[in-house]
Design a protein around this motif. Structure first.
Motif, PDB file in Angstrom:
ATOM      1  N   THR A 135       0.925  -1.252  -0.070  1.00 57.67           N
ATOM      2  CA  THR A 135      -0.072   0.050   0.083  1.00 57.67           C
ATOM      3  C   THR A 135       0.933   1.306   0.038  1.00 57.67           C
ATOM      4  OG1 THR A 135      -0.132   0.141   2.473  1.00 57.67           O
ATOM      5  CG2 THR A 135      -1.771  -1.048   1.181  1.00 57.67           C
ATOM      6  N   THR A 136       0.355   2.427  -0.307  1.00 57.23           N
ATOM      7  CA  THR A 136       1.109   3.726  -0.300  1.00 57.23           C
ATOM      8  C   THR A 136       1.569   4.059   1.012  1.00 57.23           C
ATOM      9  OG1 THR A 136      -1.221   4.920  -0.048  1.00 57.23           O
ATOM     10  CG2 THR A 136       0.018   4.364  -2.308  1.00 57.23           C
ATOM     11  N   ALA A 158      -3.932  12.753 -16.848  1.00 55.49           N
ATOM     12  CA  ALA A 158      -4.580  12.534 -15.166  1.00 55.49           C
ATOM     13  C   ALA A 158      -3.159  12.735 -14.439  1.00 55.49           C
ATOM     14  CB  ALA A 158      -5.116  11.087 -15.115  1.00 55.49           C
ATOM     15  N   PRO A 159      -2.583  13.915 -14.284  1.00 54.91           N
ATOM     16  CA  PRO A 159      -1.374  13.940 -13.588  1.00 54.91           C
ATOM     17  C   PRO A 159      -1.542  13.705 -12.062  1.00 54.91           C
ATOM     18  CG  PRO A 159      -2.506  16.257 -13.954  1.00 54.91           C
ATOM     19  CD  PRO A 159      -3.435  15.109 -14.758  1.00 54.91           C
ATOM     20  N   ASP A 160      -2.704  13.532 -11.458  1.00 52.95           N
ATOM     21  CA  ASP A 160      -2.520  12.879  -9.693  1.00 52.95           C
ATOM     22  C   ASP A 160      -3.212  11.600  -9.807  1.00 52.95           C
ATOM     23  OD1 ASP A 160      -2.017  15.473  -9.109  1.00 52.95           O
ATOM     24  OD2 ASP A 160      -3.894  16.183  -9.024  1.00 52.95           O
ATOM     25  N   ASP A 161      -3.131  10.900 -10.917  1.00 57.08           N
ATOM     26  CA  ASP A 161      -3.556   9.655 -10.875  1.00 57.08           C
ATOM     27  C   ASP A 161      -2.606   8.768 -11.411  1.00 57.08           C
ATOM     28  OD1 ASP A 161      -6.143  10.247  -9.817  1.00 57.08           O
ATOM     29  OD2 ASP A 161      -7.017  10.214 -11.774  1.00 57.08           O
ATOM     30  N   GLY A 162      -2.057   7.684 -10.749  1.00 58.67           N
ATOM     31  CA  GLY A 162      -1.285   6.787 -11.260  1.00 58.67           C
ATOM     32  C   GLY A 162       0.124   7.361 -11.293  1.00 58.67           C
ATOM     33  N   LEU A 163       0.931   6.824 -10.404  1.00 54.79           N
ATOM     34  CA  LEU A 163       2.369   7.318  -9.878  1.00 54.79           C
ATOM     35  C   LEU A 163       3.139   6.197  -9.579  1.00 54.79           C
ATOM     36  CD1 LEU A 163       3.599  10.517  -9.671  1.00 54.79           C
ATOM     37  CD2 LEU A 163       3.463   9.536  -7.240  1.00 54.79           C
ATOM     38  N   SER A 164       4.364   6.152  -9.992  1.00 60.04           N
ATOM     39  CA  SER A 164       5.241   4.954  -9.535  1.00 60.04           C
ATOM     40  C   SER A 164       6.423   5.420  -9.083  1.00 60.04           C
ATOM     41  CB  SER A 164       5.569   4.163 -10.914  1.00 60.04           C
ATOM     42  OG  SER A 164       6.301   3.173 -10.799  1.00 60.04           O
ATOM     43  N   LEU A 165       6.979   4.885  -8.103  1.00 61.65           N
ATOM     44  CA  LEU A 165       8.270   5.314  -7.431  1.00 61.65           C
ATOM     45  C   LEU A 165       9.170   4.294  -8.188  1.00 61.65           C
ATOM     46  CD1 LEU A 165       7.241   6.100  -3.887  1.00 61.65           C
ATOM     47  CD2 LEU A 165       7.691   7.646  -5.967  1.00 61.65           C
ATOM     48  N   VAL A 166      10.182   4.887  -8.654  1.00 63.25           N
ATOM     49  CA  VAL A 166      11.020   3.757  -9.728  1.00 63.25           C
ATOM     50  C   VAL A 166      12.391   4.043  -8.939  1.00 63.25           C
ATOM     51  CG1 VAL A 166      12.149   3.598 -11.787  1.00 63.25           C
ATOM     52  CG2 VAL A 166       9.614   4.173 -11.556  1.00 63.25           C
ATOM     53  N   SER A 167      13.239   2.783  -8.739  1.00 64.56           N
ATOM     54  CA  SER A 167      14.325   2.885  -8.132  1.00 64.56           C
ATOM     55  C   SER A 167      15.355   3.357  -9.214  1.00 64.56           C
ATOM     56  CB  SER A 167      14.944   1.539  -7.857  1.00 64.56           C
ATOM     57  OG  SER A 167      15.154   0.469  -9.066  1.00 64.56           O
ATOM     58  N   ALA A 168      16.900   3.759  -8.893  1.00 66.90           N
ATOM     59  CA  ALA A 168      17.653   4.209  -9.813  1.00 66.90           C
ATOM     60  C   ALA A 168      17.975   3.158 -10.944  1.00 66.90           C
ATOM     61  CB  ALA A 168      19.086   4.321  -8.897  1.00 66.90           C
ATOM     62  N   ASP A 169      18.000   1.951 -10.764  1.00 66.29           N
ATOM     63  CA  ASP A 169      18.179   0.917 -11.733  1.00 66.29           C
ATOM     64  C   ASP A 169      16.749   0.644 -12.504  1.00 66.29           C
ATOM     65  OD1 ASP A 169      16.755  -0.543  -9.997  1.00 66.29           O
ATOM     66  OD2 ASP A 169      18.364  -2.011  -9.825  1.00 66.29           O
ATOM     67  N   GLY A 170      15.693   1.554 -12.374  1.00 68.05           N
ATOM     68  CA  GLY A 170      14.736   1.579 -13.327  1.00 68.05           C
ATOM     69  C   GLY A 170      13.534   0.318 -12.838  1.00 68.05           C
ATOM     70  N   HIS A 171      13.588  -0.105 -11.498  1.00 65.90           N
ATOM     71  CA  HIS A 171      12.590  -1.305 -11.297  1.00 65.90           C
ATOM     72  C   HIS A 171      11.774  -0.334 -10.378  1.00 65.90           C
ATOM     73  CE1 HIS A 171      15.849  -3.759 -11.597  1.00 65.90           C
ATOM     74  NE2 HIS A 171      14.728  -4.543 -12.249  1.00 65.90           N
ATOM     75  N   GLU A 172      10.535  -0.715 -10.527  1.00 62.10           N
ATOM     76  CA  GLU A 172       9.165  -0.092  -9.738  1.00 62.10           C
ATOM     77  C   GLU A 172       9.364  -0.583  -8.278  1.00 62.10           C
ATOM     78  OE1 GLU A 172       4.595  -0.844  -9.782  1.00 62.10           O
ATOM     79  OE2 GLU A 172       5.035   0.877 -11.357  1.00 62.10           O
ATOM     80  N   SER A 226       7.146   1.210  -6.114  1.00 55.83           N
ATOM     81  CA  SER A 226       5.702   1.332  -5.282  1.00 55.83           C
ATOM     82  C   SER A 226       4.803   1.965  -6.231  1.00 55.83           C
ATOM     83  CB  SER A 226       5.868   2.071  -3.979  1.00 55.83           C
ATOM     84  OG  SER A 226       4.489   2.060  -3.616  1.00 55.83           O
ATOM     85  N   TRP A 227       3.635   1.500  -6.258  1.00 55.32           N
ATOM     86  CA  TRP A 227       2.604   2.264  -7.081  1.00 55.32           C
ATOM     87  C   TRP A 227       1.572   2.963  -6.404  1.00 55.32           C
ATOM     88  CZ3 TRP A 227       1.646   3.642 -12.092  1.00 55.32           C
ATOM     89  CH2 TRP A 227       0.108   3.822 -12.358  1.00 55.32           C
TER      90      TRP A 227
END
Length: 156
Positions: free
Chosen positions: A2-3, A39-53, A55-56
């Motif tokens: 979860t977020t 939809a700038p406030d919908d759907g955001l991913s936190l991505v690591s420096a090596d490109g892996h997601e 958290s959604w």
């Protein structure tokens, strides 16, 4: 996940640090919008420096206030897309031409290399790329004043 199962902070070098619920730490994390214009406030991913997601995030508003502020500041520092509010004039109706515009970030001028640098995103939204690769957004062509729409129509 979860977020609310992670923490965000900045390290001494200003890089975003993601700490998972299990204590795993990732530095150099980047927030990425799934739909930055539509939809700038919908759907955001936190991505690591090596490109892996890592958290959604379904909605930015789902985040606790402190975390949301960190994400919004991070997004603002890496996203630069002035929104055109009015087209003041153009140097020529044939490309290349210099456009003089009023944006949400103040007055600006840029060179449009060709009509192909104007891309329709949705029915009334356009992205205009200048000669340096900066993207200018017209969120709603119908919201522009009559003179701006008239100039724009000559290029579409």
């Amino acid at each position: 996940m979860t977020t609310h199962d992670f923490k965000l902070s900045h390290n001494a070098f200003g890089r975003l640090v993601y700490t998972a619920a299990n204590g795993e730490v990732h530095e150099g994390v980047v927030p990425v919008r799934a739909f930055p214009i539509g939809a700038p406030d919908d759907g955001l991913s936190l991505v690591s420096a090596d490109g892996h997601e890592l958290s959604w995030i379904s909605r930015l508003s789902d985040l606790p206030d402190a975390t949301r502020v960190i994400v919004e500041k991070e997004l603002a520092s890496r996203e630069f897309m002035p929104e055109i509010k009015r087209i003041q004039r153009v140097s020529s109706y044939t490309a290349p031409s210099i456009w003089y515009v009023e944006t949400n970030r103040g007055d600006a001028s840029f060179t449009l290399k060709g009509e192909e640098d104007i891309r329709r995103i949705v029915a009334t939204s356009l992205l205009i790329a200048d000669s340096h690769g900066v993207q200018f957004l017209i969120r709603d062509t119908q919201a522009l004043d009559k003179a701006s729409r008239k100039i724009l129509d000559r290029f579409l």
